[in-house]
Design a protein around this motif. Structure first.
Motif, PDB file in Angstrom:
ATOM      1  N   VAL A 207      -0.569  -7.069   4.822  1.00 27.36           N
ATOM      2  CA  VAL A 207       0.272  -6.241   5.505  1.00 27.36           C
ATOM      3  C   VAL A 207       0.088  -6.491   7.032  1.00 27.36           C
ATOM      4  O   VAL A 207      -1.139  -6.364   7.463  1.00 27.36           O
ATOM      5  CB  VAL A 207      -0.045  -4.938   5.243  1.00 27.36           C
ATOM      6  CG1 VAL A 207       0.888  -3.715   6.234  1.00 27.36           C
ATOM      7  CG2 VAL A 207       0.091  -4.583   3.789  1.00 27.36           C
ATOM      8  N   ASP A 209       1.111  -5.349  10.788  1.00 31.60           N
ATOM      9  CA  ASP A 209       1.393  -4.289  11.478  1.00 31.60           C
ATOM     10  C   ASP A 209       1.484  -4.400  12.663  1.00 31.60           C
ATOM     11  O   ASP A 209       0.751  -4.715  13.795  1.00 31.60           O
ATOM     12  CB  ASP A 209       0.257  -3.066  11.230  1.00 31.60           C
ATOM     13  CG  ASP A 209       0.683  -1.815  12.086  1.00 31.60           C
ATOM     14  OD1 ASP A 209       1.935  -1.732  12.573  1.00 31.60           O
ATOM     15  OD2 ASP A 209      -0.166  -1.175  12.227  1.00 31.60           O
ATOM     16  N   LEU A 331      -0.916   1.607  11.244  1.00 36.23           N
ATOM     17  CA  LEU A 331      -1.891   1.487  10.240  1.00 36.23           C
ATOM     18  C   LEU A 331      -3.212   2.356  10.580  1.00 36.23           C
ATOM     19  O   LEU A 331      -3.710   3.373  10.121  1.00 36.23           O
ATOM     20  CB  LEU A 331      -2.207   0.250   9.699  1.00 36.23           C
ATOM     21  CG  LEU A 331      -1.241  -0.483   8.993  1.00 36.23           C
ATOM     22  CD1 LEU A 331      -1.729  -1.983   8.760  1.00 36.23           C
ATOM     23  CD2 LEU A 331      -0.862   0.223   7.763  1.00 36.23           C
ATOM     24  N   VAL A 364       4.341   1.835   2.232  1.00 38.80           N
ATOM     25  CA  VAL A 364       3.225   0.914   2.412  1.00 38.80           C
ATOM     26  C   VAL A 364       2.454   1.041   1.170  1.00 38.80           C
ATOM     27  O   VAL A 364       1.836   0.403   0.523  1.00 38.80           O
ATOM     28  CB  VAL A 364       2.351   1.250   3.453  1.00 38.80           C
ATOM     29  CG1 VAL A 364       0.998   0.307   3.394  1.00 38.80           C
ATOM     30  CG2 VAL A 364       3.299   0.698   4.623  1.00 38.80           C
TER      31      VAL A 364
END
Length: 380
Positions: A207, A209, A331, A364
């Motif tokens: 992931v 971000d 995040l 997410v």
């Protein structure tokens, strides 16, 4: 031996409990997960690890103990310093130069019932080297102490991965997440291949971000080569990527494209605001410091961003969550729980709304999965 220390930097900068355990790895002390007794711990790996300046404290990464079968590696952000001007002249300096522990916000908030990762063991890879986590170089220019600047982000991150390998080698993880925010999103993309080849897992996701990798043309290759990335283990066995790196033509996109193809059952997810102000500022800073003519605006950035994302269309395992607005990173921030496709929100998200799509945290939380398993890209 694990003991308690009080971080002055933590007291000054971070809204969390400042008392943290610490452990120094040595021949007789492994700083294993069990010895941490469930307490967040700063681990000092020693060896070649260090921050960019010689007068900084020793490098350490942080472990937030949790479930033994779920691991989240997080590459911390903090800008970049890539030449003498950006390192010693620019005010403010565009990179963090000392270790800053994680806050208790966003994905690190262990008390939030809405945090889908609150039970994971988190390996927070601190960032104080200014090199996208991939440097291994001694610079010709000096720091304020008259010593050569050294950028050892590769060694720093490698020490954390070695700790993970030691502590999780005997088991297959039910879930492995490789995450990063801001500059750390670039680190997560560049390190994903080695991490995925090193650890064993049933399902995994990467992931990234708030840094997809929009750079001025012809700037990425010289940047990565100057950090010493070509000589690290990140490109081992990847002859084409090594050749590109030595020719100063390697890009983050080339690396991610190769990694996504190598691991078709791993989800690769991008989170970004459509007009991310910090990505625009960093694009222009790199261009100016590299004496390149290109500049971008928030409006132009959107087109550049979507062009990069479109380059991954051939990969069914690459998905995107693209939000309105100019917010930078989600995040490690309380906005992780409030943001949606419309951008930053003022109230906690309430899940799926058919009119606007899923909120960021819910989307997410659906990872790790790939597009064919029910995760689809979401664009405002």
């Amino acid at each position: 031996m694990i003991h308690i220390f009080l971080s002055p930097l933590l007291l000054l900068l971070l809204p969390m409990v400042a008392t943290l355990r610490s452990c120094r790895r040595s021949g007789s002390e492994a700083c294993g997960l069990e010895a941490m007794a469930g307490e967040p711990t700063m681990v000092y790996p020693g060896g070649q690890t260090r921050c960019i300046f010689s007068d900084a404290e020793e490098y350490s990464f942080q472990v937030l103990p949790g479930d033994r079968d779920k691991l989240l590696l997080f590459f911390q952000g903090g800008g970049a310093c890539w030449n003498d001007a950006s390192t010693n002249v620019a005010k403010p300096r565009p990179c963090v130069t000392r270790v800053v522990p994680a806050t208790d916000q966003g994905i690190f908030d262990r008390a939030a019932a809405s945090n889908p990762f609150r039970d994971y063991t988190v390996l927070h890879i601190s960032y104080c080297s200014g090199d996208l986590h991939v440097g291994n170089v001694v610079r010709w220019y000096l720091d304020a102490q008259g010593r050569h600047v050294q950028q050892r982000g590769y060694q720093n991150a490698l020490s954390a991965l070695q700790w993970a390998q030691e502590n999780f080698a005997s088991s297959v993880l039910s879930s492995l997440l490789i995450m990063g925010s801001s500059t750390g999103a670039l680190g997560a993309q560049l390190w994903a291949g080695l991490v995925l080849r090193t650890l064993r897992y049933s399902s995994a996701a990467v992931v990234a971000d708030s840094y997809v990798g929009v750079f001025p043309p012809q700037s990425q290759g010289p940047l990565l080569e100057s950090f010493g990335t070509c000589e690290t283990g990140l490109l081992d066995g990847k002859v084409a990527l090594q050749e590109l790196c030595h020719a100063q033509n390697l890009t983050v996109q080339e690396v991610l494209d190769t990694t996504a193809g190598e691991f078709p059952h791993v989800a690769f997810a991008f989170l970004s605001s459509a007009h991310d102000r910090m990505q625009v500022q960093f694009y222009n800073a790199v261009s100016m410091a590299s004496m390149l003519p290109q500049r971008t605006t928030q409006a132009e950035f959107y087109s550049q961003l979507t062009a990069v994302l479109a380059s991954y269309d051939q990969h069914q395992n690459v998905v995107v969550y693209l939000m309105q607005g100019d917010q930078h990173y989600f995040l490690p921030d309380r906005r992780f729980f409030t943001a949606g496709l419309g951008g930053e929100a003022s109230t906690p998200s309430t899940g799926l709304n058919p009119a606007v799509g899923p909120a960021l945290a819910e989307w997410v939380a659906s990872l790790p999965k790939i597009r064919s398993q029910g995760v689809s890209s979401q664009c405002a």
